[in-house]
Design a protein around this motif. Structure first.
Motif, PDB file in Angstrom:
ATOM      1  N   GLY A  82      18.451  15.627  40.410  1.00  0.00           N
ATOM      2  CA  GLY A  82      19.475  15.889  42.409  1.00  0.00           C
ATOM      3  C   GLY A  82      19.980  16.193  42.283  1.00  0.00           C
ATOM      4  O   GLY A  82      19.873  17.388  43.406  1.00  0.00           O
ATOM      5  N   ALA A  83      19.780  17.601  41.064  1.00  0.00           N
ATOM      6  CA  ALA A  83      20.770  19.008  41.592  1.00  0.00           C
ATOM      7  C   ALA A  83      20.249  19.795  41.836  1.00  0.00           C
ATOM      8  O   ALA A  83      20.004  20.569  42.808  1.00  0.00           O
ATOM      9  CB  ALA A  83      20.585  19.400  40.169  1.00  0.00           C
ATOM     10  N   TRP A  84      18.588  19.196  41.658  1.00  0.00           N
ATOM     11  CA  TRP A  84      17.534  20.206  42.215  1.00  0.00           C
ATOM     12  C   TRP A  84      17.317  20.111  44.314  1.00  0.00           C
ATOM     13  O   TRP A  84      17.368  20.566  45.025  1.00  0.00           O
ATOM     14  CB  TRP A  84      15.941  20.224  42.163  1.00  0.00           C
ATOM     15  CG  TRP A  84      14.985  21.058  42.651  1.00  0.00           C
ATOM     16  CD1 TRP A  84      14.135  20.394  43.937  1.00  0.00           C
ATOM     17  CD2 TRP A  84      15.004  22.331  42.577  1.00  0.00           C
ATOM     18  NE1 TRP A  84      13.564  21.353  43.950  1.00  0.00           N
ATOM     19  CE2 TRP A  84      13.597  22.612  44.047  1.00  0.00           C
ATOM     20  CE3 TRP A  84      16.204  23.612  42.199  1.00  0.00           C
ATOM     21  CZ2 TRP A  84      12.979  24.232  43.682  1.00  0.00           C
ATOM     22  CZ3 TRP A  84      15.282  24.681  42.413  1.00  0.00           C
ATOM     23  CH2 TRP A  84      13.988  24.940  43.204  1.00  0.00           C
ATOM     24  N   VAL A  85      17.831  18.831  44.755  1.00  0.00           N
ATOM     25  CA  VAL A  85      17.936  18.416  45.863  1.00  0.00           C
ATOM     26  C   VAL A  85      19.331  18.936  46.549  1.00  0.00           C
ATOM     27  O   VAL A  85      19.243  20.225  47.401  1.00  0.00           O
ATOM     28  CB  VAL A  85      17.906  17.204  46.466  1.00  0.00           C
ATOM     29  CG1 VAL A  85      18.487  16.764  47.552  1.00  0.00           C
ATOM     30  CG2 VAL A  85      16.582  16.404  45.268  1.00  0.00           C
ATOM     31  N   THR A  86      19.799  19.054  45.872  1.00  0.00           N
ATOM     32  CA  THR A  86      21.517  19.914  45.907  1.00  0.00           C
ATOM     33  C   THR A  86      21.542  21.376  46.439  1.00  0.00           C
ATOM     34  O   THR A  86      22.058  22.189  47.387  1.00  0.00           O
ATOM     35  CB  THR A  86      22.526  19.445  44.511  1.00  0.00           C
ATOM     36  OG1 THR A  86      22.552  18.419  45.100  1.00  0.00           O
ATOM     37  CG2 THR A  86      24.272  19.876  44.941  1.00  0.00           C
ATOM     38  N   ILE A  87      20.611  22.116  45.302  1.00  0.00           N
ATOM     39  CA  ILE A  87      20.249  23.390  45.558  1.00  0.00           C
ATOM     40  C   ILE A  87      19.769  23.939  46.835  1.00  0.00           C
ATOM     41  O   ILE A  87      20.605  24.453  47.632  1.00  0.00           O
ATOM     42  CB  ILE A  87      20.026  24.442  44.273  1.00  0.00           C
ATOM     43  CG1 ILE A  87      20.341  23.991  43.116  1.00  0.00           C
ATOM     44  CG2 ILE A  87      19.001  25.348  44.408  1.00  0.00           C
ATOM     45  CD1 ILE A  87      19.585  24.381  41.184  1.00  0.00           C
ATOM     46  N   GLU A  88      18.276  23.191  46.645  1.00  0.00           N
ATOM     47  CA  GLU A  88      17.585  23.735  48.400  1.00  0.00           C
ATOM     48  C   GLU A  88      18.472  22.656  49.265  1.00  0.00           C
ATOM     49  O   GLU A  88      18.222  24.104  50.271  1.00  0.00           O
ATOM     50  CB  GLU A  88      16.289  22.440  48.428  1.00  0.00           C
ATOM     51  CG  GLU A  88      15.299  22.631  47.483  1.00  0.00           C
ATOM     52  CD  GLU A  88      14.549  21.006  47.397  1.00  0.00           C
ATOM     53  OE1 GLU A  88      13.226  21.466  47.134  1.00  0.00           O
ATOM     54  OE2 GLU A  88      14.662  20.067  47.155  1.00  0.00           O
ATOM     55  N   LEU A  89      19.551  21.892  49.479  1.00  0.00           N
ATOM     56  CA  LEU A  89      20.424  21.594  50.759  1.00  0.00           C
ATOM     57  C   LEU A  89      20.536  22.289  51.040  1.00  0.00           C
ATOM     58  O   LEU A  89      21.441  23.170  52.123  1.00  0.00           O
ATOM     59  CB  LEU A  89      21.064  20.234  49.737  1.00  0.00           C
ATOM     60  CG  LEU A  89      20.287  18.849  50.567  1.00  0.00           C
ATOM     61  CD1 LEU A  89      21.317  18.215  50.017  1.00  0.00           C
ATOM     62  CD2 LEU A  89      20.268  18.792  52.019  1.00  0.00           C
ATOM     63  N   THR A  90      21.531  23.134  48.927  1.00  0.00           N
ATOM     64  CA  THR A  90      22.798  24.222  50.043  1.00  0.00           C
ATOM     65  C   THR A  90      22.791  25.678  50.465  1.00  0.00           C
ATOM     66  O   THR A  90      22.703  26.291  51.281  1.00  0.00           O
ATOM     67  CB  THR A  90      23.343  24.414  48.202  1.00  0.00           C
ATOM     68  OG1 THR A  90      23.902  23.542  47.589  1.00  0.00           O
ATOM     69  CG2 THR A  90      24.537  25.779  48.460  1.00  0.00           C
ATOM     70  N   VAL A  91      20.553  25.860  49.579  1.00  0.00           N
ATOM     71  CA  VAL A  91      20.631  27.276  50.295  1.00  0.00           C
ATOM     72  C   VAL A  91      19.917  27.032  51.392  1.00  0.00           C
ATOM     73  O   VAL A  91      20.215  28.017  52.681  1.00  0.00           O
ATOM     74  CB  VAL A  91      18.890  27.532  49.315  1.00  0.00           C
ATOM     75  CG1 VAL A  91      18.056  28.260  49.844  1.00  0.00           C
ATOM     76  CG2 VAL A  91      19.193  27.830  48.247  1.00  0.00           C
TER      77      VAL A  91
END
Length: 223
Positions: free
Chosen positions: A13-22
């Motif tokens: 989930g954190a990786w998805v959050t990072i992608e969304l943020t970037v």
């Protein structure tokens, strides 16, 4: 489940959050400059479009914008015979980008208007066109002033990504809620999530500080 077993799903989930943020921060920055420069334009059409965009997306809830793009837009498409259904990740990135872009546009506008009028007069005396004045004189002085507010907006954008869990996008908040429903271990799960968001915010802050220093050095070199 032992608390160490939570790391796998939460990291996904954190990786998805990072992608969304970037993705949303980059697209939001582009929208910020487009709308911020547009709002200072002497072209009434361009200025009008920029003002409407900024006021609508600053004046309405991000959650409502997200739901509108994901749930309401497809219904409008069906009414006119066009498929406007957006995948959750596209709807999430678009909503976050449009929202942060509207707030960032005011940062860009304020920084541009804060440039001394003497600079405009000097550019005019050198026979610079409006485009040359903007890109060669105004923006090099305005961009360093934008960086601290942009850093704050980037952090806010990271925190706002949690809303995309409401459209079933598997970000950190969504994975945490899944685990909580399965294990009922709310304290451990949300403590881990709290520190994971805090860690990502620290990294993002460091990146923005680095960009801020590099922009400052670039401005000093240009002088």
């Amino acid at each position: 489940m032992h608390w160490t077993e939570y790391f796998g799903p939460l990291m996904q989930g954190a990786w998805v959050t990072i992608e969304l943020t970037v993705y949303s921060t980059i697209l939001g920055a582009i929208l910020s400059f487009a709308a911020g420069i547009g709002k200072t334009s002497h072209n009434p059409v361009l200025k009008g479009i920029s003002v409407v965009y900024i006021e609508v997306f600053r004046g309405t809830s991000l959650l409502v914008q997200l739901f509108w793009l994901y749930f309401a837009l497809p219904l409008i498409g069906d009414a006119v015979g066009i498929d406007l259904r957006l995948p959750p990740v596209v709807a999430g990135v678009l909503a976050l980008s449009l929202n942060i872009g509207a707030y960032g546009a005011e940062v860009v506008r304020g920084a541009i208007q804060a440039v001394s009028k003497d600079q405009y007069e000097a550019a005019k005396a050198c026979n610079f066109t409006p485009r040359q004045t903007l890109f060669s004189v105004v923006l090099p002085q305005a961009i360093p002033e934008m960086m601290p507010p942009f850093g704050n907006l980037a952090i806010q954008n990271l925190k706002d990504t949690a809303l995309v869990s409401l459209i079933s996008l598997g970000d950190l908040a969504f994975r945490a809620e899944q685990l909580r429903n399965f294990t009922q271990d709310s304290t451990t799960i949300y403590t881990m999530v709290l520190f994971m968001y805090f860690g990502m915010a620290l990294v993002l802050t460091a990146i923005m500080k680095l960009l801020e220093r590099n922009v400052g050095r670039w401005r000093a070199v240009r002088r």
